[in-house]
Design a protein around this motif. Structure first.
Motif, PDB file in Angstrom:
ATOM      1  N   TRP A  65      -2.790  -8.232  -0.930  1.00 56.85           N
ATOM      2  CA  TRP A  65      -3.961  -7.515  -0.397  1.00 56.85           C
ATOM      3  C   TRP A  65      -3.960  -7.546   1.133  1.00 56.85           C
ATOM      4  O   TRP A  65      -4.207  -6.521   1.773  1.00 56.85           O
ATOM      5  CB  TRP A  65      -5.262  -8.110  -0.944  1.00 56.85           C
ATOM      6  CG  TRP A  65      -5.694  -7.488  -2.235  1.00 56.85           C
ATOM      7  CD1 TRP A  65      -5.566  -8.003  -3.481  1.00 56.85           C
ATOM      8  CD2 TRP A  65      -6.305  -6.202  -2.404  1.00 56.85           C
ATOM      9  NE1 TRP A  65      -6.059  -7.137  -4.419  1.00 56.85           N
ATOM     10  CE2 TRP A  65      -6.526  -6.022  -3.789  1.00 56.85           C
ATOM     11  CE3 TRP A  65      -6.684  -5.196  -1.530  1.00 56.85           C
ATOM     12  CZ2 TRP A  65      -7.120  -4.876  -4.308  1.00 56.85           C
ATOM     13  CZ3 TRP A  65      -7.277  -4.045  -2.054  1.00 56.85           C
ATOM     14  CH2 TRP A  65      -7.485  -3.895  -3.419  1.00 56.85           C
ATOM     15  N   ILE A  66      -3.682  -8.704   1.707  1.00 57.79           N
ATOM     16  CA  ILE A  66      -3.654  -8.815   3.171  1.00 57.79           C
ATOM     17  C   ILE A  66      -2.580  -7.907   3.747  1.00 57.79           C
ATOM     18  O   ILE A  66      -2.831  -7.171   4.716  1.00 57.79           O
ATOM     19  CB  ILE A  66      -3.442 -10.284   3.611  1.00 57.79           C
ATOM     20  CG1 ILE A  66      -4.673 -11.109   3.274  1.00 57.79           C
ATOM     21  CG2 ILE A  66      -3.115 -10.372   5.102  1.00 57.79           C
ATOM     22  CD1 ILE A  66      -4.476 -12.623   3.412  1.00 57.79           C
ATOM     23  N   ALA A  67      -1.392  -7.937   3.153  1.00 62.78           N
ATOM     24  CA  ALA A  67      -0.300  -7.093   3.647  1.00 62.78           C
ATOM     25  C   ALA A  67      -0.641  -5.615   3.520  1.00 62.78           C
ATOM     26  O   ALA A  67      -0.315  -4.820   4.405  1.00 62.78           O
ATOM     27  CB  ALA A  67       0.991  -7.399   2.879  1.00 62.78           C
ATOM     28  N   THR A  68      -1.309  -5.238   2.449  1.00 59.95           N
ATOM     29  CA  THR A  68      -1.657  -3.832   2.233  1.00 59.95           C
ATOM     30  C   THR A  68      -2.730  -3.371   3.218  1.00 59.95           C
ATOM     31  O   THR A  68      -2.642  -2.281   3.785  1.00 59.95           O
ATOM     32  CB  THR A  68      -2.110  -3.614   0.774  1.00 59.95           C
ATOM     33  OG1 THR A  68      -1.059  -4.057  -0.096  1.00 59.95           O
ATOM     34  CG2 THR A  68      -2.409  -2.160   0.500  1.00 59.95           C
ATOM     35  N   VAL A  69      -3.727  -4.218   3.437  1.00 63.78           N
ATOM     36  CA  VAL A  69      -4.792  -3.869   4.388  1.00 63.78           C
ATOM     37  C   VAL A  69      -4.263  -3.867   5.820  1.00 63.78           C
ATOM     38  O   VAL A  69      -4.639  -3.020   6.625  1.00 63.78           O
ATOM     39  CB  VAL A  69      -5.986  -4.853   4.236  1.00 63.78           C
ATOM     40  CG1 VAL A  69      -6.982  -4.696   5.364  1.00 63.78           C
ATOM     41  CG2 VAL A  69      -6.658  -4.634   2.886  1.00 63.78           C
ATOM     42  N   ALA A  70      -3.376  -4.803   6.138  1.00 62.12           N
ATOM     43  CA  ALA A  70      -2.863  -4.941   7.504  1.00 62.12           C
ATOM     44  C   ALA A  70      -1.735  -3.971   7.826  1.00 62.12           C
ATOM     45  O   ALA A  70      -1.329  -3.868   8.988  1.00 62.12           O
ATOM     46  CB  ALA A  70      -2.384  -6.370   7.739  1.00 62.12           C
ATOM     47  N   ALA A  71      -1.217  -3.281   6.838  1.00 61.25           N
ATOM     48  CA  ALA A  71      -0.097  -2.364   7.063  1.00 61.25           C
ATOM     49  C   ALA A  71      -0.476  -1.314   8.105  1.00 61.25           C
ATOM     50  O   ALA A  71      -1.606  -0.817   8.116  1.00 61.25           O
ATOM     51  CB  ALA A  71       0.297  -1.687   5.759  1.00 61.25           C
ATOM     52  N   PRO A  72       0.472  -0.980   8.973  1.00 63.84           N
ATOM     53  CA  PRO A  72       0.178  -0.028  10.040  1.00 63.84           C
ATOM     54  C   PRO A  72      -0.078   1.399   9.546  1.00 63.84           C
ATOM     55  O   PRO A  72      -0.796   2.158  10.182  1.00 63.84           O
ATOM     56  CB  PRO A  72       1.417  -0.083  10.924  1.00 63.84           C
ATOM     57  CG  PRO A  72       2.501  -0.590  10.038  1.00 63.84           C
ATOM     58  CD  PRO A  72       1.843  -1.471   9.028  1.00 63.84           C
TER      59      PRO A  72
END
Length: 148
Positions: A65-72
């Motif tokens: 979830w963090i990686a998906t939200v933080a993705a550029p």
């Protein structure tokens, strides 16, 4: 850092998928076939292993979830849906089905003998299949998005 988020979007569901396959579809059914493993011993091992699996799944899910939200770049709509499905399935398994399975295993351990399979067991397995399909699709959609 952008590459790190993209890599996590792909690696996290792949790791999660591998964990589910290794435990749910290999370890769980095979442990009862090992010589000397009784029902109580198998249940004790299973409870520990599935508790560890579910904890691992939650950690991987949070990272995902963090990686998906933080993705550029904004993830595809399909990625959000598949991530939501995997999340919902895990929540149902951990909060809804596992407590019923724990109660059943408690009864088996008290009785000292096996009891007929409960419907909760079949529900858990069906949810595992849904989760596997969602994770495979999530990996495919993510890889396609990253390679485009």
């Amino acid at each position: 850092m952008d590459t790190c988020w993209a890599a996590l979007q792909l690696i996290a569901p792949a790791f999660w998928l591998g964990s589910v396959f290794a435990i749910s579809f290999l370890e769980a059914p095979l442990k009862f076939r090992a010589p000397g493993v009784t029902i109580p011993i198998g249940l004790g091992i299973g409870r520990l292993v599935f508790r560890a699996l579910n904890l691992t799944e939650v950690v991987v899910l949070v990272v995902l979830w963090i990686a998906t939200v933080a993705a550029p770049t904004a993830p595809a709509t399909a990625m959000w849906w598949l991530l939501g499905i995997a999340t919902a399935v895990l929540v149902i398994q951990v909060a809804g089905v596992r407590p019923a399975l724990t109660k059943r295993s408690d009864r088996v351990l008290e009785a000292g003998t096996d009891l007929p399979r409960s419907n909760a067991h079949y529900v858990y397995v069906a949810l595992e299949v849904v989760k596997v399909v969602a994770l495979v699709a999530l990996i495919a959609v993510t890889a396609d998005a990253l390679l485009s």
